[in-house]
Design a protein around this motif. Structure first.
Motif, PDB file in Angstrom:
ATOM      1  N   LYS A  28       0.817  -1.211   0.000  1.00 22.39           N
ATOM      2  CA  LYS A  28       0.000   0.000   0.000  1.00 22.39           C
ATOM      3  C   LYS A  28       0.846   1.254   0.000  1.00 22.39           C
ATOM      4  O   LYS A  28       0.432   2.297  -0.531  1.00 22.39           O
ATOM      5  CB  LYS A  28      -0.940  -0.020   1.207  1.00 22.39           C
ATOM      6  CG  LYS A  28      -2.072  -1.043   1.053  1.00 22.39           C
ATOM      7  CD  LYS A  28      -2.975  -1.108   2.263  1.00 22.39           C
ATOM      8  CE  LYS A  28      -4.109  -2.123   2.031  1.00 22.39           C
ATOM      9  NZ  LYS A  28      -4.987  -2.280   3.207  1.00 22.39           N
ATOM     10  N   LEU A  29       2.032   1.185   0.560  1.00 23.61           N
ATOM     11  CA  LEU A  29       2.943   2.331   0.493  1.00 23.61           C
ATOM     12  C   LEU A  29       3.363   2.593  -0.946  1.00 23.61           C
ATOM     13  O   LEU A  29       3.466   3.761  -1.365  1.00 23.61           O
ATOM     14  CB  LEU A  29       4.171   2.070   1.369  1.00 23.61           C
ATOM     15  CG  LEU A  29       3.962   2.176   2.877  1.00 23.61           C
ATOM     16  CD1 LEU A  29       5.203   1.711   3.629  1.00 23.61           C
ATOM     17  CD2 LEU A  29       3.608   3.602   3.286  1.00 23.61           C
ATOM     18  N   GLU A  33       2.414   6.078  -3.124  1.00 18.21           N
ATOM     19  CA  GLU A  33       3.323   6.975  -3.833  1.00 18.21           C
ATOM     20  C   GLU A  33       2.729   7.405  -5.168  1.00 18.21           C
ATOM     21  O   GLU A  33       3.032   8.499  -5.656  1.00 18.21           O
ATOM     22  CB  GLU A  33       4.665   6.272  -4.044  1.00 18.21           C
ATOM     23  CG  GLU A  33       5.813   7.230  -4.284  1.00 18.21           C
ATOM     24  CD  GLU A  33       7.161   6.554  -4.123  1.00 18.21           C
ATOM     25  OE1 GLU A  33       8.147   7.264  -3.874  1.00 18.21           O
ATOM     26  OE2 GLU A  33       7.242   5.323  -4.233  1.00 18.21           O
ATOM     27  N   LYS A  34       1.868   6.548  -5.741  1.00 15.05           N
ATOM     28  CA  LYS A  34       1.193   6.920  -6.993  1.00 15.05           C
ATOM     29  C   LYS A  34      -0.051   7.767  -6.721  1.00 15.05           C
ATOM     30  O   LYS A  34      -0.425   8.594  -7.546  1.00 15.05           O
ATOM     31  CB  LYS A  34       0.785   5.655  -7.757  1.00 15.05           C
ATOM     32  CG  LYS A  34       1.925   4.700  -8.046  1.00 15.05           C
ATOM     33  CD  LYS A  34       1.394   3.383  -8.609  1.00 15.05           C
ATOM     34  CE  LYS A  34       2.474   2.332  -8.696  1.00 15.05           C
ATOM     35  NZ  LYS A  34       1.948   1.011  -9.097  1.00 15.05           N
ATOM     36  N   ARG A  35      -0.695   7.540  -5.547  1.00 15.88           N
ATOM     37  CA  ARG A  35      -1.917   8.282  -5.211  1.00 15.88           C
ATOM     38  C   ARG A  35      -1.756   8.886  -3.805  1.00 15.88           C
ATOM     39  O   ARG A  35      -2.341   8.379  -2.825  1.00 15.88           O
ATOM     40  CB  ARG A  35      -3.139   7.362  -5.255  1.00 15.88           C
ATOM     41  CG  ARG A  35      -3.274   6.601  -6.547  1.00 15.88           C
ATOM     42  CD  ARG A  35      -4.661   5.973  -6.670  1.00 15.88           C
ATOM     43  NE  ARG A  35      -4.990   5.091  -5.582  1.00 15.88           N
ATOM     44  CZ  ARG A  35      -4.694   3.798  -5.537  1.00 15.88           C
ATOM     45  NH1 ARG A  35      -4.030   3.251  -6.540  1.00 15.88           N
ATOM     46  NH2 ARG A  35      -5.043   3.039  -4.500  1.00 15.88           N
ATOM     47  N   PRO A  36      -0.938   9.921  -3.662  1.00 18.19           N
ATOM     48  CA  PRO A  36      -0.611  10.441  -2.331  1.00 18.19           C
ATOM     49  C   PRO A  36      -1.797  11.035  -1.574  1.00 18.19           C
ATOM     50  O   PRO A  36      -1.720  11.208  -0.357  1.00 18.19           O
ATOM     51  CB  PRO A  36       0.446  11.513  -2.623  1.00 18.19           C
ATOM     52  CG  PRO A  36       0.236  11.888  -4.049  1.00 18.19           C
ATOM     53  CD  PRO A  36      -0.246  10.667  -4.736  1.00 18.19           C
ATOM     54  N   ASN A  37      -2.878  11.338  -2.262  1.00 17.91           N
ATOM     55  CA  ASN A  37      -4.042  11.956  -1.595  1.00 17.91           C
ATOM     56  C   ASN A  37      -5.167  10.962  -1.327  1.00 17.91           C
ATOM     57  O   ASN A  37      -6.275  11.373  -0.993  1.00 17.91           O
ATOM     58  CB  ASN A  37      -4.563  13.120  -2.447  1.00 17.91           C
ATOM     59  CG  ASN A  37      -3.536  14.233  -2.603  1.00 17.91           C
ATOM     60  OD1 ASN A  37      -2.832  14.578  -1.652  1.00 17.91           O
ATOM     61  ND2 ASN A  37      -3.439  14.790  -3.806  1.00 17.91           N
ATOM     62  N   ASP A  38      -4.873   9.669  -1.474  1.00 20.70           N
ATOM     63  CA  ASP A  38      -5.891   8.645  -1.262  1.00 20.70           C
ATOM     64  C   ASP A  38      -6.096   8.446   0.240  1.00 20.70           C
ATOM     65  O   ASP A  38      -5.270   7.843   0.936  1.00 20.70           O
ATOM     66  CB  ASP A  38      -5.451   7.333  -1.925  1.00 20.70           C
ATOM     67  CG  ASP A  38      -6.576   6.311  -1.993  1.00 20.70           C
ATOM     68  OD1 ASP A  38      -7.339   6.214  -1.020  1.00 20.70           O
ATOM     69  OD2 ASP A  38      -6.676   5.605  -3.014  1.00 20.70           O
ATOM     70  N   LYS A  39      -7.196   8.961   0.766  1.00 19.43           N
ATOM     71  CA  LYS A  39      -7.467   8.898   2.207  1.00 19.43           C
ATOM     72  C   LYS A  39      -7.638   7.456   2.684  1.00 19.43           C
ATOM     73  O   LYS A  39      -7.228   7.115   3.798  1.00 19.43           O
ATOM     74  CB  LYS A  39      -8.725   9.710   2.529  1.00 19.43           C
ATOM     75  CG  LYS A  39      -8.596  11.201   2.260  1.00 19.43           C
ATOM     76  CD  LYS A  39      -7.578  11.844   3.205  1.00 19.43           C
ATOM     77  CE  LYS A  39      -7.529  13.356   2.999  1.00 19.43           C
ATOM     78  NZ  LYS A  39      -6.520  13.987   3.882  1.00 19.43           N
ATOM     79  N   ALA A  40      -8.256   6.617   1.853  1.00 18.98           N
ATOM     80  CA  ALA A  40      -8.474   5.235   2.260  1.00 18.98           C
ATOM     81  C   ALA A  40      -7.149   4.507   2.467  1.00 18.98           C
ATOM     82  O   ALA A  40      -6.965   3.768   3.444  1.00 18.98           O
ATOM     83  CB  ALA A  40      -9.319   4.504   1.221  1.00 18.98           C
ATOM     84  N   LEU A  41      -6.200   4.734   1.541  1.00 17.31           N
ATOM     85  CA  LEU A  41      -4.886   4.118   1.688  1.00 17.31           C
ATOM     86  C   LEU A  41      -4.179   4.620   2.933  1.00 17.31           C
ATOM     87  O   LEU A  41      -3.584   3.840   3.692  1.00 17.31           O
ATOM     88  CB  LEU A  41      -4.027   4.411   0.450  1.00 17.31           C
ATOM     89  CG  LEU A  41      -4.166   3.471  -0.746  1.00 17.31           C
ATOM     90  CD1 LEU A  41      -3.299   3.954  -1.904  1.00 17.31           C
ATOM     91  CD2 LEU A  41      -3.792   2.053  -0.377  1.00 17.31           C
ATOM     92  N   ARG A  47      -3.760   2.234  10.275  1.00 19.53           N
ATOM     93  CA  ARG A  47      -4.280   1.137  11.095  1.00 19.53           C
ATOM     94  C   ARG A  47      -3.308  -0.028  11.157  1.00 19.53           C
ATOM     95  O   ARG A  47      -3.198  -0.721  12.179  1.00 19.53           O
ATOM     96  CB  ARG A  47      -5.633   0.676  10.546  1.00 19.53           C
ATOM     97  CG  ARG A  47      -6.786   1.623  10.872  1.00 19.53           C
ATOM     98  CD  ARG A  47      -8.122   0.964  10.576  1.00 19.53           C
ATOM     99  NE  ARG A  47      -8.306   0.743   9.151  1.00 19.53           N
ATOM    100  CZ  ARG A  47      -8.884   1.600   8.322  1.00 19.53           C
ATOM    101  NH1 ARG A  47      -9.349   2.751   8.799  1.00 19.53           N
ATOM    102  NH2 ARG A  47      -9.020   1.323   7.035  1.00 19.53           N
ATOM    103  N   GLY A  48      -2.562  -0.262  10.050  1.00 19.05           N
ATOM    104  CA  GLY A  48      -1.580  -1.336  10.046  1.00 19.05           C
ATOM    105  C   GLY A  48      -0.497  -1.122  11.080  1.00 19.05           C
ATOM    106  O   GLY A  48      -0.172  -2.017  11.874  1.00 19.05           O
ATOM    107  N   PHE A  49       0.083   0.078  11.098  1.00 16.60           N
ATOM    108  CA  PHE A  49       1.120   0.376  12.089  1.00 16.60           C
ATOM    109  C   PHE A  49       0.535   0.357  13.505  1.00 16.60           C
ATOM    110  O   PHE A  49       1.198  -0.089  14.453  1.00 16.60           O
ATOM    111  CB  PHE A  49       1.756   1.738  11.797  1.00 16.60           C
ATOM    112  CG  PHE A  49       2.814   1.691  10.740  1.00 16.60           C
ATOM    113  CD1 PHE A  49       4.054   1.133  11.008  1.00 16.60           C
ATOM    114  CD2 PHE A  49       2.584   2.198   9.469  1.00 16.60           C
ATOM    115  CE1 PHE A  49       5.039   1.075  10.033  1.00 16.60           C
ATOM    116  CE2 PHE A  49       3.566   2.149   8.496  1.00 16.60           C
ATOM    117  CZ  PHE A  49       4.795   1.584   8.773  1.00 16.60           C
TER     118      PHE A  49
END
Length: 621
Positions: A28-29, A33-41, A47-49
Motif C-alpha cells: 500500500k505504500l 506513492e502513486k496516489r498520495p491523496n488517497d485517504k483510504a490508503l 491502522r496497520g502500524f
C-alpha cells in the motif's frame, strides 16, 4: 534461552499476523506513492502500524513500539493533511518498515530486538516536524567545500572525525553542516538540521537482510471449508471400510454368491473413488495463493528503481493462482533475482526511453496463471531487449564458450547463454549485479522444482521470461507406457489420445516422419530414441501429446494404463528427461519422464533422431 519464555504461542501468532500485515502495508505504500491523496490508503496504513504497535506493546517489545509509534504519528499528520508526501519522506517510511521486518526476524529467534537506529528515529522526528531534507547529498559536499576554499585541511575537524572525539573550535569558521557532519551526537540532538536524513543507507539494507535471513514458515492457513471436506471424506471412508469388513466376514464363511461378490466390487470401487477425493482434498490444503509471494516484490522494485534513478512500475496479475506451499517458498529467490534483473538490466533510464520515443516510466509485469496441471509465471518488461550477438561476444570474451561453438548458435540459443555460470553483461561489479552468479542459480532452482524456464526477447521492445512449474510435487496423474521392456510414466495432462501406428500412414515432411491426425500434421518421435536407447521392437502405439508449444506423437511399444503416482527424486543424479521415479502396483520401478526436458534437445535435431520406418522388418529411429 528465549527472552519470551512462556509466550511462544502468542509470539508465533503475533509474527504470523504482523508479517502479513506489514507486507500489505509495504504494497500500500507503493500504491500511496502513486496516489498520495488517497485517504483510504492512508487510513489503512495508519491502522496497520497501529495494530503492529498494539501487539508489540502487549508482548513488551519496546523497540518496535518506539518506531511504530513515530511512524503512526507521521501517518496521522499525513491523513489529516498536515504534511505533504514526498519521495524523501517515503524513503524514510520504507526504511522504518524495513527495520520492523528485521525485528520480526529477531523475534522469531526468541530474542528481543535492539533499539532502532538513532539516525532513523531522528529522521522520523524531523519528518514529524516538517523539516525533512534531501538525504545523503549534504554529507559529502560540505566536508570538501571548506578544504577547497581555504586550500588547507582543518586538522581539528579531521582529528575529531577519526577519533570520534568532540571537535575543538576551528580557527576558520566553517559552515554548520560541515561541523555537524562528522559528529553523530549533533545529528541526534538537532533533528531539524539538513543532515538528519544522512543515514538512510544502513537502514535500507535492513529490509533485504531481514527477508533473506527469515526462517521458512512452518505454519499454514487453511480454509475451514477444506478441512470440513477432509473430515467428511474420512467419515465416508470409515463407513466403506465397515462395509468391506462385513463382506469379508461373509466370504470367509463361504458366502460366494453373485450378490456378495457384486457388493464387494461396488464397495472397492467406492473406496477407490473416496480415497482419490481425499487425496485431492489433502493436497488442496497445501495450496496457497501465489499472491502471498508476489506481494513482496513491489517494494523490491520500487527501492531498486530509486537506487538506480529509474522510473519503474511493477504490475502484478494472477495473485489468486494457487501453488503448493513448499514450492512458493522455494520460488522466492529465483523471482527476486528475475525482478531485480528486469529493473537493473531490462529497462532503460527515463532519458534513454524518451530519446527512443518511449514513455519515461517503464513497465515490468509479473503474472501467474494455471495451464492444465502446470502454473506459468511470466516476468515481462518493455525495455531495450537482448542483443543475441552481444550475448555471443560476451560469452566468448569471458571464455565460457569457444568461437566455433558460438558461431553455431542461433538467436534462441544465444539468449540461453545468460544461464551459463559466470555470465554477466555488466563490465563493472556493483551491489546489484555484475558477478555472474544469478541466472544459472535461477535455472538450477527452477529445475529442482521440476520446472522449465524460457526466454523470449526482441530488441527495442522488451524481454519475457516464462517459468513453467507443476502445481505440486507430491502426486502426479500419469499414463504408464512401455518401451524397451521398461515401464515409463508420462504426465497425463499432456496426453490427448492414444492411436495405433500404421506404417502406411507415416509420411515424410522435410525428411522427418509425420502422421496426419484429423487434418493435423504431427511429427513422430519414438521414446527409445529420445532416451538414446536401442529399440527392441517396432512401436505399436502412438501417444498424441500436447506440450506448451507443440503437439507430437510419441511412439511406444505398448501402454499399461492410467495411474496416480507419488514422485520420488533420484538421489544425487538427474538424468536428462527424468523427473523422478515411482513404484507400480506390482512393485516394479517406473521412471517418471519430464517430457519438456526430454524434448528440449530435440528441437533442432535432424531426422536421425526421429522415426524412419523403411519396412516392417528394417526400421530405425
Amino acid at each position: 534461552m528465549s527472552d519470551f519464555a512462556g509466550m511462544e504461542d502468542l509470539m508465533q501468532d503475533f509474527l504470523l499476523e504482523s508479517t502479513e500485515l506489514l507486507s500489505d502495508v509495504d504494497n500500500k505504500l507503493c500504491e500511496l506513492e502513486k496516489r498520495p491523496n488517497d485517504k483510504a490508503l492512508l487510513n489503512d496504513i495508519f491502522r496497520g502500524f497501529h495494530t503492529i504497535k498494539g501487539g508489540a506493546g502487549f508482548l513488551n517489545v519496546s523497540a518496535m513500539v518506539t518506531i511504530c509509534h513515530r511512524t503512526e504519528n507521521l501517518f496521522d499528520k499525513l491523513r489529516n493533511g498536515e504534511l505533504p508526501l514526498s519521495s524523501e519522506l517515503m524513503d524514510v517510511i520504507l526504511d522504518a518498515t524495513g527495520v520492523v521486518r528485521g525485528m520480526f526476524t529477531t523475534l522469531s529467534q526468541g530474542l528481543s530486538p535492539a533499539a532502532p537506529d538513532a539516525g532513523l528515529l531522528a529522521a522520523l522526528d524531523s519528518a514529524l516536524a516538517g523539516n525533512l531534507a534531501v538525504p545523503a547529498a549534504p554529507v559529502a559536499a560540505p566536508v570538501a567545500t571548506p578544504a577547497a576554499a581555504a586550500n588547507t585541511p582543518d586538522w581539528n575537524v579531521l582529528h575529531a572525525a577519526v577519533t570520534k572525539a568532540a571537535a575543538p573550535v576551528a580557527s576558520t569558521p566553517l559552515p554548520a553542516a560541515a561541523v555537524v557532519a562528522p559528529v553523530v551526537e549533533a545529528v541526534v540532538e538537532t533533528p531539524a538540521m539538513p543532515v538528519v536524513a544522512a543515514k538512510p543507507a544502513p537502514a535500507k539494507v535492513a529490509p533485504q537482510q531481514g527477508m533473506a535471513s527469515a526462517p521458512p514458515e512452518n505454519t499454514i492457513r487453511i480454509d475451514t471449508v477444506r478441512l470440513d471436506q477432509v473430515l467428511n471424506l474420512s467419515g465416508e471412508i470409515g463407513l466403506t471400510k465397515n462395509r468391506l469388513t462385513t463382506l469379508r466376514t461373509e466370504i470367509l464363511q463361504g458366502n460366494m454368491e453373485t450378490h456378495t461378490l457384486r457388493s464387494l466390487d461396488e464397495a472397492i470401487s467406492q473406496l477407490d473413488l473416496l480415497v482419490s477425493d481425499l487425496q485431492n482434498a489433502v493436497m488442496k490444503t497445501r495450496m496457497q495463493p501465489i499472491g502471498r509471494l508476489f506481494q513482496k516484490y513491489p517494494r523490491l522494485a520500487r527501492d531498486l528503481a530509486r537506487q538506480l534513478g529509474k522510473e519503474v512500475e511493477l504490475v502484478i496479475t494472477g495473485e489468486e493462482t494457487e501453488l503448493d506451499k513448499t514450492m512458493i517458498e522455494d520460488l522466492n529467490d529465483p523471482l527476486v533475482h528475475l525482478v531485480r534483473n528486469a529493473v537493473d538490466h531490462g529497462v532503460e533510464s527515463s532519458e534513454e526511453r524518451i530519446s527512443v520515443g518511449k514513455k519515461p516510466q517503464s513497465l515490468v509485469q509479473l503474472s501467474a496463471e494455471q495451464v492444465g496441471d502446470h502454473i506459468v509465471i511470466e516476468i515481462t518488461d518493455d525495455g531495450k531487449g537482448m542483443n543475441p550477438e552481444a550475448l555471443r561476444r560476451k560469452a566468448i570474451e569471458k571464455g565460457l564458450i569457444d568461437a566455433e561453438t558460438a558461431n553455431g548458435l542461433d538467436e534462441k540459443q544465444c539468449l540461453q547463454l545468460i544461464f551459463l555460470p559466470g555470465f554477466s553483461t555488466k563490465d563493472q561489479i556493483s551491489n546489484v549485479s555484475g558477478r555472474g552468479v544469478g541466472m544459472d542459480v535461477v535455472r538450477t532452482n527452477i529445475q529442482k522444482l521440476n520446472g522449465r524456464i524460457d526466454i523470449n526477447s526482441e530488441q527495442g521492445v522488451g524481454t519475457r521470461i516464462s517459468i513453467s512449474l507443476p502445481l505440486t510435487l507430491a502426486i502426479l496423474p500419469v499414463l504408464v507406457v512401455r518401451a524397451c521392456n521398461q515401464p515409463f510414466a508420462v504426465p497425463l495432462a499432456m496426453v490427448r489420445e492414444i492411436i495405433p501406428i500404421d506404417v502406411s500412414a507415416i509420411q515424410e515432411v522435410s525428411g522427418r516422419p509425420t502422421i496426419v491426425v484429423r487434418d493435423e500434421i504431427l511429427p513422430l518421435k519414438t521414446l527409445a530414441n529420445l532416451l538414446n536407447w536401442a529399440p527392441t521392437q517396432k512401436p505399436q502405439f502412438g501417444v498424441l501429446m500436447q506440450s506448451a508449444e507443440k503437439s507430437f506423437i510419441l511412439a511406444v511399444d505398448s501402454f499399461v494404463g492410467r495411474d496416480d503416482v507419488v514422485i520420488k527424486p533420484l538421489q544425487n543424479i538427474r538424468p536428462k528427461g527424468v523427473a523422478g521415479a515411482t513404484l507400480s502396483g506390482d512393485g516394479s520401478v517406473v521412471l517418471v519422464l519430464d517430457m519438456e526436458d526430454l524434448l528440449s534437445g530435440q528441437a533442432d535435431a535432424s531426422g536421425s533422431g526421429t522415426m524412419m520406418l523403411r519396412n516392417a522388418d528394417n526400421y530405425s529411429y
